[in-house]
Design a protein around this motif. Structure first.
Motif, PDB file in Angstrom:
ATOM      1  N   UNK A   1      -2.565 -17.199  -0.011  1.00  0.00           N
ATOM      2  CA  UNK A   1      -1.265 -17.609  -0.499  1.00  0.00           C
ATOM      3  C   UNK A   1      -0.237 -16.493  -0.372  1.00  0.00           C
ATOM      4  N   UNK A   2      -0.699 -15.272  -0.530  1.00  0.00           N
ATOM      5  CA  UNK A   2       0.222 -14.144  -0.416  1.00  0.00           C
ATOM      6  C   UNK A   2       0.740 -14.051   1.015  1.00  0.00           C
ATOM      7  N   UNK A   3      -0.133 -14.276   2.024  1.00  0.00           N
ATOM      8  CA  UNK A   3       0.292 -14.244   3.420  1.00  0.00           C
ATOM      9  C   UNK A   3       1.389 -15.279   3.692  1.00  0.00           C
ATOM     10  N   UNK A   4       1.189 -16.481   3.187  1.00  0.00           N
ATOM     11  CA  UNK A   4       2.170 -17.546   3.411  1.00  0.00           C
ATOM     12  C   UNK A   4       3.511 -17.176   2.797  1.00  0.00           C
ATOM     13  N   UNK A   5       3.497 -16.613   1.616  1.00  0.00           N
ATOM     14  CA  UNK A   5       4.770 -16.255   0.975  1.00  0.00           C
ATOM     15  C   UNK A   5       5.455 -15.111   1.718  1.00  0.00           C
ATOM     16  N   UNK A   6       4.675 -14.166   2.249  1.00  0.00           N
ATOM     17  CA  UNK A   6       5.268 -13.082   3.045  1.00  0.00           C
ATOM     18  C   UNK A   6       5.867 -13.629   4.338  1.00  0.00           C
ATOM     19  N   UNK A   7       5.151 -14.563   4.961  1.00  0.00           N
ATOM     20  CA  UNK A   7       5.646 -15.180   6.176  1.00  0.00           C
ATOM     21  C   UNK A   7       6.937 -15.941   5.897  1.00  0.00           C
ATOM     22  N   UNK A   8       6.945 -16.695   4.818  1.00  0.00           N
ATOM     23  CA  UNK A   8       8.149 -17.442   4.444  1.00  0.00           C
ATOM     24  C   UNK A   8       9.299 -16.488   4.173  1.00  0.00           C
ATOM     25  N   UNK A   9       9.036 -15.384   3.491  1.00  0.00           N
ATOM     26  CA  UNK A   9      10.079 -14.400   3.212  1.00  0.00           C
ATOM     27  C   UNK A   9      10.624 -13.816   4.508  1.00  0.00           C
ATOM     28  N   UNK A  10       9.737 -13.531   5.465  1.00  0.00           N
ATOM     29  CA  UNK A  10      10.171 -12.969   6.750  1.00  0.00           C
ATOM     30  C   UNK A  10      11.020 -13.972   7.516  1.00  0.00           C
ATOM     31  N   UNK A  11      10.615 -15.226   7.504  1.00  0.00           N
ATOM     32  CA  UNK A  11      11.371 -16.264   8.201  1.00  0.00           C
ATOM     33  C   UNK A  11      12.737 -16.444   7.549  1.00  0.00           C
ATOM     34  N   UNK A  12      12.767 -16.483   6.234  1.00  0.00           N
ATOM     35  CA  UNK A  12      14.043 -16.640   5.534  1.00  0.00           C
ATOM     36  C   UNK A  12      14.967 -15.448   5.780  1.00  0.00           C
ATOM     37  N   UNK A  13      14.381 -14.238   5.790  1.00  0.00           N
ATOM     38  CA  UNK A  13      15.188 -13.053   6.064  1.00  0.00           C
ATOM     39  C   UNK A  13      15.763 -13.122   7.480  1.00  0.00           C
ATOM     40  N   UNK A  14      14.937 -13.507   8.463  1.00  0.00           N
ATOM     41  CA  UNK A  14      15.403 -13.619   9.852  1.00  0.00           C
ATOM     42  C   UNK A  14      16.512 -14.660   9.958  1.00  0.00           C
ATOM     43  N   UNK A  15      16.342 -15.786   9.297  1.00  0.00           N
ATOM     44  CA  UNK A  15      17.370 -16.833   9.335  1.00  0.00           C
ATOM     45  C   UNK A  15      18.663 -16.324   8.711  1.00  0.00           C
ATOM     46  N   UNK A  16      18.553 -15.611   7.606  1.00  0.00           N
ATOM     47  CA  UNK A  16      19.742 -15.058   6.960  1.00  0.00           C
ATOM     48  C   UNK A  16      20.425 -14.040   7.872  1.00  0.00           C
ATOM     49  N   UNK A  17      19.638 -13.186   8.535  1.00  0.00           N
ATOM     50  CA  UNK A  17      20.203 -12.165   9.424  1.00  0.00           C
ATOM     51  C   UNK A  17      20.947 -12.816  10.591  1.00  0.00           C
ATOM     52  N   UNK A  18      20.358 -13.853  11.184  1.00  0.00           N
ATOM     53  CA  UNK A  18      21.018 -14.562  12.284  1.00  0.00           C
ATOM     54  C   UNK A  18      22.303 -15.211  11.784  1.00  0.00           C
TER      55      UNK A  18
END
Length: 140
Positions: A1-18
């Motif tokens: 579950x921790x991996x999924x939340x880290x992945x989601x955080x990375x995706x959200x950060x990338x989307x925000x940066x774009x």
């Protein structure tokens, strides 16, 4: 579950940066690209004015990446397209390619200015005029 939340955080950060980059830079990018394409369009119009003004008409487009060139009724630019491409290394799209019946528009062609540099466009229009004179489409 921790991996999924880290992945989601990375995706959200990338989307925000774009999104942030687009908000901060998109308008200037569009303006820069518009200036580049405008220079290419103007180079094509200048070439047409120099070489085609006594045998064709066209309109100055406000947008897009191509020009529509019209020759007198009775002219057919379709049969020589391949020859012009092969011998003069310049291409165009016959107007009849855009007609539902494939017949209307034989006296027209579409020229694209989206890819080549202004200098290449000027040279290409000169070559196209040479080819059209050799084929009897242009006089002089």
């Amino acid at each position: 579950m921790i991996r999924a939340s880290r992945l989601l955080a990375a995706v959200l950060f990338a989307a925000f940066a774009v999104h942030r980059y687009a908000v901060d830079h998109l308008a200037s990018h569009i303006e820069e690209i518009s200036d580049i394409q405008r220079a290419k369009r103007d180079a094509m119009i200048s070439g047409l004015e120099a070489h085609f003004s006594h045998g064709a008409t066209w309109a100055k487009p406000e947008g897009g990446l191509s020009l529509w060139v019209k020759f007198p009724v009775g002219t057919d630019v379709t049969p020589m397209r391949e020859k012009v491409l092969e011998h003069y290394d310049v291409g165009y799209v016959p107007g009849s390619n855009f007609a539902p019946d494939g017949v209307v528009g034989k006296n027209c062609m579409r020229l694209s200015f989206g890819y080549n540099t202004p200098a290449e466009i000027q040279e290409g229009i000169g070559r196209l005029a040479e080819a059209f004179r050799a084929e009897g489409v242009l006089k002089g």
